[in-house]
Design a protein around this motif. Structure first.
Motif, PDB file in Angstrom:
ATOM      1  N   ALA B  86       0.840  -1.207   0.000  1.00 26.61           N
ATOM      2  CA  ALA B  86       0.000   0.000   0.000  1.00 26.61           C
ATOM      3  C   ALA B  86       0.869   1.249   0.000  1.00 26.61           C
ATOM      4  N   GLU B  90       1.343   4.288  -2.806  1.00 24.98           N
ATOM      5  CA  GLU B  90       1.227   5.697  -2.434  1.00 24.98           C
ATOM      6  C   GLU B  90       2.441   6.486  -2.947  1.00 24.98           C
ATOM      7  N   ASN B  92       4.459   5.612  -5.435  1.00 23.60           N
ATOM      8  CA  ASN B  92       4.376   5.669  -6.891  1.00 23.60           C
ATOM      9  C   ASN B  92       3.458   6.787  -7.351  1.00 23.60           C
ATOM     10  N   TYR B  93       2.322   6.895  -6.686  1.00 23.26           N
ATOM     11  CA  TYR B  93       1.332   7.914  -7.029  1.00 23.26           C
ATOM     12  C   TYR B  93       1.936   9.307  -6.846  1.00 23.26           C
ATOM     13  N   ILE B  95       5.146  10.108  -6.867  1.00 17.91           N
ATOM     14  CA  ILE B  95       6.194  10.349  -7.873  1.00 17.91           C
ATOM     15  C   ILE B  95       5.543  10.825  -9.178  1.00 17.91           C
ATOM     16  N   THR B  96       4.441  10.141  -9.544  1.00 20.60           N
ATOM     17  CA  THR B  96       3.745  10.542 -10.770  1.00 20.60           C
ATOM     18  C   THR B  96       3.262  11.989 -10.675  1.00 20.60           C
ATOM     19  N   VAL B  99       6.260  14.204 -11.258  1.00 18.09           N
ATOM     20  CA  VAL B  99       6.672  14.191 -12.671  1.00 18.09           C
ATOM     21  C   VAL B  99       5.674  15.001 -13.508  1.00 18.09           C
ATOM     22  N   ARG B 100       4.387  14.856 -13.199  1.00 20.15           N
ATOM     23  CA  ARG B 100       3.334  15.595 -13.917  1.00 20.15           C
ATOM     24  C   ARG B 100       3.495  17.099 -13.698  1.00 20.15           C
ATOM     25  N   LEU B 102       6.144  18.732 -12.933  1.00 21.74           N
ATOM     26  CA  LEU B 102       7.318  19.235 -13.654  1.00 21.74           C
ATOM     27  C   LEU B 102       7.056  19.327 -15.156  1.00 21.74           C
ATOM     28  N   ALA B 103       6.318  18.340 -15.688  1.00 28.78           N
ATOM     29  CA  ALA B 103       6.024  18.356 -17.135  1.00 28.78           C
ATOM     30  C   ALA B 103       5.199  19.592 -17.480  1.00 28.78           C
ATOM     31  N   LEU B 104       4.221  19.914 -16.632  1.00 27.40           N
ATOM     32  CA  LEU B 104       3.370  21.077 -16.893  1.00 27.40           C
ATOM     33  C   LEU B 104       4.168  22.363 -16.735  1.00 27.40           C
ATOM     34  N   SER B 107       6.571  22.973 -19.706  1.00 25.98           N
ATOM     35  CA  SER B 107       5.919  23.426 -20.928  1.00 25.98           C
ATOM     36  C   SER B 107       5.563  24.899 -20.822  1.00 25.98           C
ATOM     37  N   PRO B 112       5.460  25.258 -25.969  1.00 26.70           N
ATOM     38  CA  PRO B 112       5.637  24.424 -27.154  1.00 26.70           C
ATOM     39  C   PRO B 112       4.710  24.755 -28.322  1.00 26.70           C
ATOM     40  N   ARG B 113       3.804  25.685 -28.113  1.00 25.91           N
ATOM     41  CA  ARG B 113       2.834  26.012 -29.164  1.00 25.91           C
ATOM     42  C   ARG B 113       3.455  26.412 -30.486  1.00 25.91           C
TER      43      ARG B 113
END
Lengths: 222, 113
Positions: B86, B90, B92-93, B95-96, B99-100, B102-104, B107, B112-113
């Protein structure tokens, strides 16, 4: 109407260009989530006109879809379509897959590979129904193609989706969410273009079993 | 002392000293330190004097007290395993989420447009 297409991609430099070009006929709002690729996926997608968001490490399909959906919602998408970057989905199916949402007959649409007769490798023909059954058994919702990567969501449905899983098991988790929120689900038959390449990218036996274990854990922990 | 007793006592001694050094390096909290040292100590005592589990046998109705210790150990291991799985989920969630985020953010910088 703002139609946004999300394409999660991991090391897809061979096909991402043509997939983005194919989608362009239907919408200009194309979001590619480069999920930590080590090749030129980002550059090629961008060159072909997609808006690219890059995960600096690989998180898996669930992680990439979650990022795509949050971007699409922030850009005021009314309908969100997801499709695979390996070229197995024909963008020409997009108008059919969004129609039930436009007509107000569904909140979520799944493109099912099992509603039309088409040739499919034996392993897929057996493996997919197995995961459909597991999904039904664990979450109480039936789909003829629980692992399909081609889906459409209304804005309202996308706003309520919450994923906890990062990898392939997200496909079943989406169904769990549909059931939890009582969304209207429709399935539309889609043709699938199987190539050696797209087969190598999908779930084999080991990944399928890992998906099964993760779904069990999801059931026990969430 | 039989061979199995010798092995179990040796192992618990090792675990006992490892837990102690972890505590000294402040890797584990005082509560966890007491819990684990207590567990290793109990294992060693049961290995040397298996008859201490006899009252347990009487209460539970099992023939041998050691059986109930084994049963509870298995339940305990499953519980710990479940907790680990469990908390991995948690992590893993989270970390995602990072990462999300940072990705946003990236950009926004690159547009990137």
């Amino acid at each position: 109407m703002n139609l946004t297409v999300i394409i999660p991609a991991y090391n897809e430099e061979k096909h991402i260009g043509e997939v983005v070009q194919g989608v362009k006929k239907y919408t200009e709002n194309i979001i590619v989530i480069d999920d930590g690729s080590e090749d030129k996926t980002s550059e090629i997608a961008q060159k072909n006109g997609a808006k690219v968001y890059r995960h600096f490490i690989n998180r898996g399909l669930g992680g990439a879809l979650g990022t795509g959906i949050s971007v699409a919602l922030s850009e005021q998408a009314d309908i969100i379509v997801t499709l695979d970057a390996d070229g197995q989905h024909d963008p020409a199916e997009i108008p059919r897959i969004i129609k039930p949402i436009i007509d107000g007959k569904a909140d979520v649409v799944i493109g099912s590979r099992f509603l039309v007769r088409q040739s499919m490798p034996l392993f897929r023909r057996l493996g997919n129904p197995f995961l459909n059954f597991i999904t039904f058994f664990l979450f109480g919702i039936w789909s003829t193609d629980s692992q399909s990567g081609m889906r459409a969501f209304s804005r309202k449905a996308a706003q309520s989706l919450e994923f906890y899983t990062d990898k392939m098991e997200v496909s079943s988790e989406i169904l769990k969410e549909i059931k939890t929120h009582n969304f209207r689900l429709k399935e539309v038959p889609i043709k699938c273009i199987y190539t050696d390449y797209s087969l190598s990218k999908g779930q084999g036996l080991v990944v399928g079993l890992k998906t099964l274990i993760k779904l069990l854990i999801l059931k026990l922990t969430k | 002392m039989t061979l199995i007793q010798f092995l179990v006592v040796g192992l618990t001694l090792l675990l006992f000293s490892k837990t102690f050094s972890d505590f000294k390096k402040k890797k584990i909290a005082p509560r966890a330190f007491i819990f684990w040292e207590g567990l290793w100590l109990a294992m060693a005592i049961i290995a040397i004097l298996p008859q201490v589990t006899t009252p347990l046998a009487k209460i539970s109705g099992l023939e041998r007290g050691i059986d109930i210790v084994v049963y509870f150990s298995i339940v305990f291991i499953f519980f710990i395993l479940f907790k680990i799985i469990a908390s991995l989920g948690e992590i893993n969630y989270k970390i995602t989420q990072i990462v999300r985020h940072l990705a946003l953010k990236d950009s926004e910088k690159n547009e990137p447009r």
